[in-house]
Write a protein that holds these residues in place. Structure first.
Motif, PDB file in Angstrom:
ATOM      1  N   PRO A   9      -5.279  11.569   0.865  1.00 14.08           N
ATOM      2  CA  PRO A   9      -4.344  10.918   1.767  1.00 14.08           C
ATOM      3  C   PRO A   9      -2.723  10.763   1.130  1.00 14.08           C
ATOM      4  N   VAL A  10      -2.849  10.226   0.272  1.00 11.84           N
ATOM      5  CA  VAL A  10      -1.463  10.057  -0.404  1.00 11.84           C
ATOM      6  C   VAL A  10      -0.612  11.279  -0.396  1.00 11.84           C
ATOM      7  N   LEU A  11      -1.261  12.424  -0.779  1.00 13.76           N
ATOM      8  CA  LEU A  11      -0.596  13.645  -0.898  1.00 13.76           C
ATOM      9  C   LEU A  11      -0.077  13.913   0.514  1.00 13.76           C
ATOM     10  N   PHE A  12      -0.984  13.895   1.518  1.00 15.49           N
ATOM     11  CA  PHE A  12      -0.503  14.028   2.828  1.00 15.49           C
ATOM     12  C   PHE A  12       0.704  13.319   3.502  1.00 15.49           C
ATOM     13  N   HIS A  13       0.521  11.915   3.050  1.00 19.45           N
ATOM     14  CA  HIS A  13       1.488  10.795   3.414  1.00 19.45           C
ATOM     15  C   HIS A  13       2.905  11.225   2.948  1.00 19.45           C
TER      16      HIS A  13
ATOM     17  N   VAL B 169      -9.436  18.079  -7.339  1.00 20.40           N
ATOM     18  CA  VAL B 169      -8.341  18.162  -6.609  1.00 20.40           C
ATOM     19  C   VAL B 169      -7.357  19.172  -7.211  1.00 20.40           C
ATOM     20  N   VAL B 170      -6.915  18.831  -8.161  1.00 21.09           N
ATOM     21  CA  VAL B 170      -5.859  19.877  -8.799  1.00 21.09           C
ATOM     22  C   VAL B 170      -6.093  21.300  -8.566  1.00 21.09           C
ATOM     23  N   ASP B 171      -7.497  21.681  -8.805  1.00 18.08           N
ATOM     24  CA  ASP B 171      -7.891  23.063  -8.859  1.00 18.08           C
ATOM     25  C   ASP B 171      -7.714  23.451  -7.300  1.00 18.08           C
TER      26      ASP B 171
ATOM     27  N   ILE C 250      -8.296   8.172  -2.843  1.00 17.46           N
ATOM     28  CA  ILE C 250      -7.449   8.043  -1.682  1.00 17.46           C
ATOM     29  C   ILE C 250      -6.389   9.200  -2.317  1.00 17.46           C
ATOM     30  N   SER C 251      -6.620  10.114  -3.312  1.00 20.10           N
ATOM     31  CA  SER C 251      -5.492  10.914  -3.535  1.00 20.10           C
ATOM     32  C   SER C 251      -5.031  12.162  -2.558  1.00 20.10           C
TER      33      SER C 251
ATOM     34  N   ASP D  63       1.098  -1.219   0.024  1.00 18.80           N
ATOM     35  CA  ASP D  63      -0.197  -0.126  -0.036  1.00 18.80           C
ATOM     36  C   ASP D  63       0.830   1.108  -0.060  1.00 18.80           C
ATOM     37  N   VAL D  64       0.760   2.221  -1.074  1.00 21.51           N
ATOM     38  CA  VAL D  64       1.750   3.308  -1.058  1.00 21.51           C
ATOM     39  C   VAL D  64       1.464   4.086   0.539  1.00 21.51           C
ATOM     40  N   LEU D  65       0.342   3.981   0.956  1.00 24.14           N
ATOM     41  CA  LEU D  65       0.350   4.701   2.263  1.00 24.14           C
ATOM     42  C   LEU D  65       1.197   4.453   3.413  1.00 24.14           C
ATOM     43  N   THR D  66       1.777   3.122   3.179  1.00 28.92           N
ATOM     44  CA  THR D  66       2.831   2.547   4.230  1.00 28.92           C
ATOM     45  C   THR D  66       4.144   2.539   3.938  1.00 28.92           C
TER      46      THR D  66
END
Length: 207
Positions: A61-65, A84-86, A58-59, A31-34
């Motif tokens: 949470p991934v950015l914050f991770h 999200v990009v905006d 989950i974009s 999992d990319v989050l780990t």
């Protein structure tokens, strides 16, 4: 290339599809989050460039991770939902401007590159997409002209300020800072959260 893929069923297919590049491609079934990107940096003995079509659900949470590993990263190139990009690139006064805008713009120079139509996908999604590049700032204090005392305080103050967008700072922040203290910082407490700059939010967080 270190490729992170959570789906176990895809790993054998990817190994077959990219067998020619087996010496240059490392598949990480996690999992990319780990995943610890700084550990990858140490293994490869070079800084990292992160590229991905992030799962839209989950974009954020991934950015914050990935904030935890920004000192190991040269830059990041993502395809995300256009909304999200905006939000990432939004400026004060824009309806998309919010907590995500402020936190990410504190750490990164953000460039919205171009939009991607649903017709580029099979099957086409119900949302538009966009490509964005995030480049970590080398010196945050120099970049923003102010020292942030606590990153957690900045996150907390942004969360409170934007919890009810139609209300004023006076109302949204009354549990943590008085109107008089807000005004003492040179900020009008009758403003709404979307009207403040990143510099203003750093001052509030420090207070």
């Amino acid at each position: 290339l270190d490729a992170i893929e959570l789906d176990r069923d895809l790993i054998p297919l990817l190994k077959i599809s990219f067998a020619t590049f087996s010496q240059k491609l490392k598949l990480i079934n996690e999992d990319v989050l780990t995943v610890d990107l700084c550990q990858l940096q140490q293994q490869n003995k070079q800084t990292i460039r992160v590229v991905g079509n992030l799962p839209y659900n989950i974009s954020t949470p991934v950015l914050f991770h990935l904030l935890n590993y920004r000192h190991c990263i040269d830059d990041m190139h993502f395809m995300l939902q256009k909304e999200v990009v905006d939000r990432l690139a939004a400026t004060p006064g824009n309806k998309s401007y919010g907590r995500l805008s402020i936190i990410m713009q504190y750490y990164y120079a953000i460039e919205k590159c171009f939009e991607v139509s649903p017709t580029a996908f099979v099957p086409p999604p119900k949302v538009d997409s966009a490509i964005v590049v995030l480049r970590p700032y080398a010196d945050l204090n120099k970049q923003h002209g102010i020292v942030l005392d606590s990153a957690q305080a900045l996150q907390n103050i942004c969360k409170l300020a934007f919890q009810q967008r139609r209300k004023t700072l006076r109302n949204n922040l009354k549990e943590v800072i008085s109107s008089d203290n807000i005004a003492a910082l040179g900020i009008d407490p009758s403003l709404r959260a979307e009207n403040l700059s990143l510099y203003d939010y750093i001052k509030l967080a420090n207070k």
